[in-house]
Scaffold this motif. Structure first.
Motif, mmCIF file in Angstrom:
data_model
loop_
_atom_site.group_PDB
_atom_site.id
_atom_site.type_symbol
_atom_site.label_atom_id
_atom_site.label_comp_id
_atom_site.label_asym_id
_atom_site.label_seq_id
_atom_site.Cartn_x
_atom_site.Cartn_y
_atom_site.Cartn_z
ATOM 1 N N ALA A 22 0.670 -1.228 -0.067
ATOM 2 C CA ALA A 22 0.077 -0.065 -0.121
ATOM 3 C C ALA A 22 0.959 1.234 -0.007
ATOM 4 O O ALA A 22 0.533 1.959 -0.753
ATOM 5 C CB ALA A 22 -0.935 -0.018 1.223
ATOM 6 N N ALA A 23 1.748 1.308 0.999
ATOM 7 C CA ALA A 23 2.810 2.494 0.960
ATOM 8 C C ALA A 23 3.615 2.543 -0.462
ATOM 9 O O ALA A 23 3.757 3.671 -0.749
ATOM 10 C CB ALA A 23 3.912 2.101 1.995
ATOM 11 N N ALA A 24 3.827 1.386 -1.132
ATOM 12 C CA ALA A 24 4.721 1.609 -2.483
ATOM 13 C C ALA A 24 3.922 2.035 -3.382
ATOM 14 O O ALA A 24 4.371 2.844 -4.138
ATOM 15 C CB ALA A 24 5.289 -0.053 -2.668
ATOM 16 N N LEU A 25 2.533 1.477 -3.272
ATOM 17 C CA LEU A 25 1.787 1.959 -4.547
ATOM 18 C C LEU A 25 1.546 3.352 -4.615
ATOM 19 O O LEU A 25 1.263 4.178 -5.545
ATOM 20 C CB LEU A 25 0.591 0.967 -4.618
ATOM 21 C CG LEU A 25 0.592 -0.420 -4.893
ATOM 22 C CD1 LEU A 25 -0.419 -1.067 -4.482
ATOM 23 C CD2 LEU A 25 1.012 -0.587 -6.377
ATOM 24 N N ASP A 284 6.842 -3.512 -7.321
ATOM 25 C CA ASP A 284 5.467 -3.075 -7.504
ATOM 26 C C ASP A 284 5.578 -1.957 -9.011
ATOM 27 O O ASP A 284 4.819 -2.000 -9.987
ATOM 28 C CB ASP A 284 4.834 -2.227 -6.412
ATOM 29 C CG ASP A 284 4.379 -3.150 -5.473
ATOM 30 O OD1 ASP A 284 4.470 -4.254 -5.675
ATOM 31 O OD2 ASP A 284 3.940 -2.525 -4.400
ATOM 32 N N ARG A 285 6.674 -1.235 -9.105
ATOM 33 C CA ARG A 285 6.882 -0.433 -10.181
ATOM 34 C C ARG A 285 7.131 -1.455 -11.721
ATOM 35 O O ARG A 285 6.679 -1.020 -12.745
ATOM 36 C CB ARG A 285 8.162 0.323 -10.248
ATOM 37 C CG ARG A 285 7.675 1.703 -9.360
ATOM 38 C CD ARG A 285 9.076 2.616 -9.144
ATOM 39 N NE ARG A 285 8.712 3.682 -8.345
ATOM 40 C CZ ARG A 285 8.119 4.958 -8.672
ATOM 41 N NH1 ARG A 285 7.926 5.072 -9.992
ATOM 42 N NH2 ARG A 285 7.853 5.819 -7.933
ATOM 43 N N GLU A 286 7.715 -2.352 -11.351
ATOM 44 C CA GLU A 286 7.869 -3.260 -12.454
ATOM 45 C C GLU A 286 6.621 -3.936 -13.098
ATOM 46 O O GLU A 286 6.429 -4.015 -14.012
ATOM 47 C CB GLU A 286 9.012 -4.226 -12.279
ATOM 48 C CG GLU A 286 9.201 -5.480 -13.217
ATOM 49 C CD GLU A 286 9.832 -5.170 -14.614
ATOM 50 O OE1 GLU A 286 9.799 -6.032 -15.629
ATOM 51 O OE2 GLU A 286 10.091 -3.917 -14.688
ATOM 52 N N PHE A 287 5.850 -4.456 -11.931
ATOM 53 C CA PHE A 287 4.590 -4.885 -12.280
ATOM 54 C C PHE A 287 3.732 -4.247 -13.072
ATOM 55 O O PHE A 287 3.111 -4.315 -14.138
ATOM 56 C CB PHE A 287 3.893 -5.148 -10.724
ATOM 57 C CG PHE A 287 2.400 -5.931 -11.073
ATOM 58 C CD1 PHE A 287 2.193 -6.791 -11.864
ATOM 59 C CD2 PHE A 287 1.526 -5.388 -10.212
ATOM 60 C CE1 PHE A 287 1.094 -7.707 -11.920
ATOM 61 C CE2 PHE A 287 0.029 -5.922 -10.474
ATOM 62 C CZ PHE A 287 -0.134 -7.120 -11.159
#
Length: 324
Positions: A22-25, A284-287
């Motif tokens: 959640a924090a990363a997104l 998450d950025r790669e996803f």
């Protein structure tokens, strides 16, 4: 998918790792967390409120029926991973599942088949591929400046009771082989750029209540000749987590998650390696990028499947030794 439309992500799992995602997104542009699922509707609503994301809903099925969800990140208990990955793909959603993809080779292969059939982006949270520390070593290898001779890895936790990363009781039992060893088995093959051709494992006594071995030792050899020695324990009273020692021809490096030092413990600045110092955010950025660009992500199911083949072979060896 075009860049101008918001990517709408649902998060399954309101635990320690759900919070990290959640924090990363929140730090990724053009991404919105539209729904959260947890162990109960109450905990999902509480998590959504705490994290300032989407809405809490009661079940993954409900999420998969939503039109305003493009992709799902699964940070749920290990026993649910394969089944939920299949459900997401069959519902036409892109999916990122936390490590491990599955706790059997048959389930992992079923997930690959579903990904190939649906053509959706399906990625597994093999975070070590993304941590700046390991990326830095990989860049040295790619430049021909460093060749791995041995990786010496210690994965240590103190988990004689069944608690999660936040110290709360777990509803399921974590697994040294299928979960924690998976990180290193995958990373060793990834960093050496060479398939694992030999794998051995021995384990300590099985815990009377948890029903799992609390200590495990794994040896690997890559086709390149590099070897890996991995020690795992749930009995370690000391610093927790995984410590990777890369022993190579031109130096020794010690990686711990996102940090890196020389073999003499001199810190190495890895802040310039990528756009963030947080491995989960980079994952998450790669996803998100793979979905937007319509390409296979790093740590796709296809790329990590050899790791699960090795784990299955090690499990067979351990079962044979135990007479099981």
């Amino acid at each position: 998918m075009t860049h101008d439309r918001t990517l709408r992500v649902a998060l399954a799992g309101g635990g320690a790792f759900g919070a990290k995602h959640a924090a990363a997104l929140r730090r990724i542009e053009g991404v919105e967390v539209t729904a959260v699922v947890s162990s109960s509707l109450d905990s999902a609503r509480k998590f959504a409120a705490e994290q300032g994301v989407g809405r809490g809903v009661a079940s993954l099925d409900e999420v998969l029926a939503m039109d305003d969800v493009d992709a799902v990140i699964l940070a749920t208990p290990t026993p649910m991973h394969a089944e939920q990955t299949l459900a997401c793909l069959d519902a036409g959603k892109h999916v990122q599942v936390e490590i491990p993809l599955a706790s059997s080779l048959a389930d992992a292969e079923a997930c690959l088949e579903a990904q190939q059939r649906t053509g959706r982006v399906a990625m597994v949270g093999h975070t070590r591929r993304f941590n700046p520390s390991h990326q830095w070593v990989r860049q040295r290898i790619g430049a021909g400046e460093f060749h791995i001779q041995q990786m010496d890895v210690q994965t240590y936790f103190f988990r004689r009771t069944n608690l999660n990363a936040l110290g709360q009781p777990r509803s399921w039992t974590d697994h040294l082989l299928w979960h924690h060893a998976a990180h290193t088995v995958d990373l060793f093959a990834y960093q050496t750029g060479s398939p694992i051709v030999q794998a051995n494992a021995i384990q300590g006594p099985v815990h009377p209540e948890l029903g799992i071995a609390m200590d495990l030792s794994v040896q690997l050899r890559a086709e390149s000749g590099a070897i890996c020695t991995l020690s795992l324990s749930f009995n370690n009273d000391g610093p927790l987590g995984t410590f990777f020692r890369y022993i190579g021809d031109t130096g020794t490096y010690i990686a711990r998650y996102d940090d890196l030092a020389t073999g003499k413990d001199e810190p190495i600045d890895v802040s310039g390696v990528d756009v963030s110092m947080d491995g989960i955010e980079l994952q998450d950025r790669e996803f998100v990028a793979a979905i937007r660009e319509g390409r296979e992500p790093n740590a796709s199911i296809a790329q990590v499947l050899p790791c699960y083949r090795t784990l299955a072979a090690l499990e067979e060896q351990l079962n044979a030794a135990a007479g099981g």
